[in-house]
Design an enzyme around this catalytic site. Structure first.
Site, PDB file in Angstrom:
ATOM      1  N   GLU A  24      15.849  13.361   1.363  1.00 44.45           N
ATOM      2  CA  GLU A  24      14.901  13.019   2.426  1.00 44.45           C
ATOM      3  C   GLU A  24      15.626  12.822   3.761  1.00 44.45           C
ATOM      4  O   GLU A  24      16.861  12.742   3.806  1.00 44.45           O
ATOM      5  CB  GLU A  24      14.140  11.751   2.073  1.00 44.45           C
ATOM      6  CG  GLU A  24      15.017  10.514   1.974  1.00 44.45           C
ATOM      7  CD  GLU A  24      14.219   9.224   2.088  1.00 44.45           C
ATOM      8  OE1 GLU A  24      13.818   8.893   3.206  1.00 44.45           O
ATOM      9  OE2 GLU A  24      14.018   8.557   1.055  1.00 44.45           O
ATOM     10  N   LYS A  85       7.641   9.521  11.396  1.00 45.01           N
ATOM     11  CA  LYS A  85       7.919   9.221   9.985  1.00 45.01           C
ATOM     12  C   LYS A  85       6.787   9.843   9.180  1.00 45.01           C
ATOM     13  O   LYS A  85       5.676   9.339   9.163  1.00 45.01           O
ATOM     14  CB  LYS A  85       7.991   7.713   9.774  1.00 45.01           C
ATOM     15  CG  LYS A  85       8.404   7.279   8.387  1.00 45.01           C
ATOM     16  CD  LYS A  85       8.471   5.754   8.330  1.00 45.01           C
ATOM     17  CE  LYS A  85       8.869   5.274   6.939  1.00 45.01           C
ATOM     18  NZ  LYS A  85       8.882   3.798   6.867  1.00 45.01           N
ATOM     19  N   VAL A 105       9.541   9.768   1.100  1.00 41.35           N
ATOM     20  CA  VAL A 105       9.572  10.226  -0.283  1.00 41.35           C
ATOM     21  C   VAL A 105       8.407  11.171  -0.561  1.00 41.35           C
ATOM     22  O   VAL A 105       8.585  12.265  -1.113  1.00 41.35           O
ATOM     23  CB  VAL A 105       9.549   9.026  -1.253  1.00 41.35           C
ATOM     24  CG1 VAL A 105       9.293   9.483  -2.693  1.00 41.35           C
ATOM     25  CG2 VAL A 105      10.868   8.259  -1.174  1.00 41.35           C
ATOM     26  N   SER A 139       2.099   2.279  -0.462  1.00 41.69           N
ATOM     27  CA  SER A 139       2.747   3.523  -0.071  1.00 41.69           C
ATOM     28  C   SER A 139       2.117   4.736  -0.751  1.00 41.69           C
ATOM     29  O   SER A 139       1.755   4.700  -1.937  1.00 41.69           O
ATOM     30  CB  SER A 139       4.236   3.467  -0.417  1.00 41.69           C
ATOM     31  OG  SER A 139       4.850   4.719  -0.231  1.00 41.69           O
ATOM     32  N   ALA A 140       2.052   5.823   0.011  1.00 40.23           N
ATOM     33  CA  ALA A 140       1.592   7.104  -0.551  1.00 40.23           C
ATOM     34  C   ALA A 140       2.569   7.663  -1.574  1.00 40.23           C
ATOM     35  O   ALA A 140       2.214   8.574  -2.332  1.00 40.23           O
ATOM     36  CB  ALA A 140       1.393   8.114   0.578  1.00 40.23           C
ATOM     37  N   ASP A 141       3.790   7.112  -1.631  1.00 41.54           N
ATOM     38  CA  ASP A 141       4.774   7.596  -2.602  1.00 41.54           C
ATOM     39  C   ASP A 141       4.243   7.506  -4.032  1.00 41.54           C
ATOM     40  O   ASP A 141       4.539   8.367  -4.871  1.00 41.54           O
ATOM     41  CB  ASP A 141       6.061   6.764  -2.513  1.00 41.54           C
ATOM     42  CG  ASP A 141       6.795   6.910  -1.196  1.00 41.54           C
ATOM     43  OD1 ASP A 141       6.387   7.756  -0.372  1.00 41.54           O
ATOM     44  OD2 ASP A 141       7.774   6.167  -0.989  1.00 41.54           O
ATOM     45  N   LYS A 158      11.885  -0.375  -3.454  1.00 37.35           N
ATOM     46  CA  LYS A 158      12.566  -1.273  -2.527  1.00 37.35           C
ATOM     47  C   LYS A 158      12.222  -2.727  -2.863  1.00 37.35           C
ATOM     48  O   LYS A 158      11.064  -3.072  -3.090  1.00 37.35           O
ATOM     49  CB  LYS A 158      12.183  -0.935  -1.093  1.00 37.35           C
ATOM     50  CG  LYS A 158      12.680   0.439  -0.649  1.00 37.35           C
ATOM     51  CD  LYS A 158      12.348   0.712   0.797  1.00 37.35           C
ATOM     52  CE  LYS A 158      12.921   2.052   1.246  1.00 37.35           C
ATOM     53  NZ  LYS A 158      12.184   3.199   0.675  1.00 37.35           N
TER      54      LYS A 158
END
Length: 304
Positions: A24, A85, A105, A139-141, A158
């Site tokens: 990334e 971002k 990500v 998060s969309a991750d 994280k």
């Protein structure tokens, strides 16, 4: 037509059928200060090469998807100001408007899959933020892992996140979460989270086989490989807990929200640990790059 440009190294690897590892770019633009960001990016790429694969750092530059960056492009991105971002929601808009952005990500997974890359190494994934029951900041991750078939190697989620809720969401979405070498999930800077891993695999060949088996039986999505930071570089969770609490309090008091939360918290924890968190971050990313390269090599070997 997707405006996608492959570096000569990645283009050659694609032609020759060599293993490739996606990397990334937000870790360069939003995760580390200059010049450690570009130094680390180069070290990570070298680590991938040293373990038998080709690195493909992914970014959007002037409306073009770049899969693999030259040394000059890495340096340019590392020093650029006001870089977007990019995640799933704004990736297409940035491309359509000719913009420049670093891939999170989720965005890296999307572009890696389009480029035919099955393995991606990062630091830590995003997840459910603390207080998400009122902020809805998730998060969309997590959803990307549920729908895009890429194996993501990270040191867990994280540690600034709500880890129990993050892994509960991944379980609900049907994402395999695989701890490497231990029965407990790691917590980014720390080897231990207090959460038992739903799956454990200790060698790259098994992880690669699990990726292939998901495709064979038609399951959507990827898998998260939770690779603990090397013991000599970790910051124990009990040491970090009060520092994370302080950083979260400061973020709330200053009205920090949305995409600005993670960079703010990482910067504050860097200050509160006297820079130690950055050294641990670098160590875990390098460790993830090594494992990802070995997994990619196993995948390519199985394809003949």
């Amino acid at each position: 037509m997707i405006p996608m440009h492959f570096s000569p190294e990645v283009s050659d690897a694609r032609s020759l059928g060599r293993p490739i590892v996606a990397l990334e770019s937000t870790i360069i633009t939003h995760g580390m200060p200059w010049p450690r960001n570009v130094e680390t990016a180069r070290l990570v790429e070298e680590e991938v090469r040293a373990h038998g694969a080709v690195p493909a750092t992914i970014a959007v530059m002037a409306g073009q998807v770049h899969v693999g960056l030259s040394r000059d492009q890495l340096e340019q991105l590392a020093q650029a100001k006001d870089v977007a971002k990019l995640s799933r929601a704004d990736l297409a808009a940035c491309l359509a408007q000719g913009g420049t952005g670093a891939t999170t990500v989720a965005a890296t997974m999307i572009l890696a899959k389009l480029a035919g890359i099955d393995v991606f190494a990062t630091g830590g994934i995003g997840g459910v933020h603390r207080g998400a029951e009122s902020s809805l900041d998730i998060s969309a991750d997590l959803h990307e892992l549920a729908q895009t078939a890429v194996t993501v190697v990270a040191a867990g989620a994280k540690a600034i996140l709500d880890l129990p809720k993050t892994f509960e969401v991944l379980e609900t979405l049907g994402v395999p979460v695989i701890a490497v070498g231990q029965d407990e999930l790691p917590a980014f800077w720390s080897r231990r989270s207090g959460l038992r891993a739903p799956l454990r695999m200790d060698d790259p060949a098994t992880i690669a086989a699990a990726h292939r088996m998901r495709a064979a039986i038609g399951l959507p999505g990827g898998q998260l490989v939770a690779n603990p930071v090397p013991a000599e570089h970790e910051i124990p969770a009990e040491e970090l807990a009060p520092l994370i609490a302080q950083a979260l309090l400061e973020a709330g008091n200053q009205g920090i929200a949305a995409k600005a939360v993670t960079p703010f918290l990482l910067a504050r924890i860097y200050d509160l640990t006297g820079g130690r968190s950055l050294e641990t971050n670098i160590a875990l990313v390098l460790n993830n790059a090594r494992l990802a390269a070995r997994i990619a090599a196993e995948m390519r070997s199985a394809q003949g």
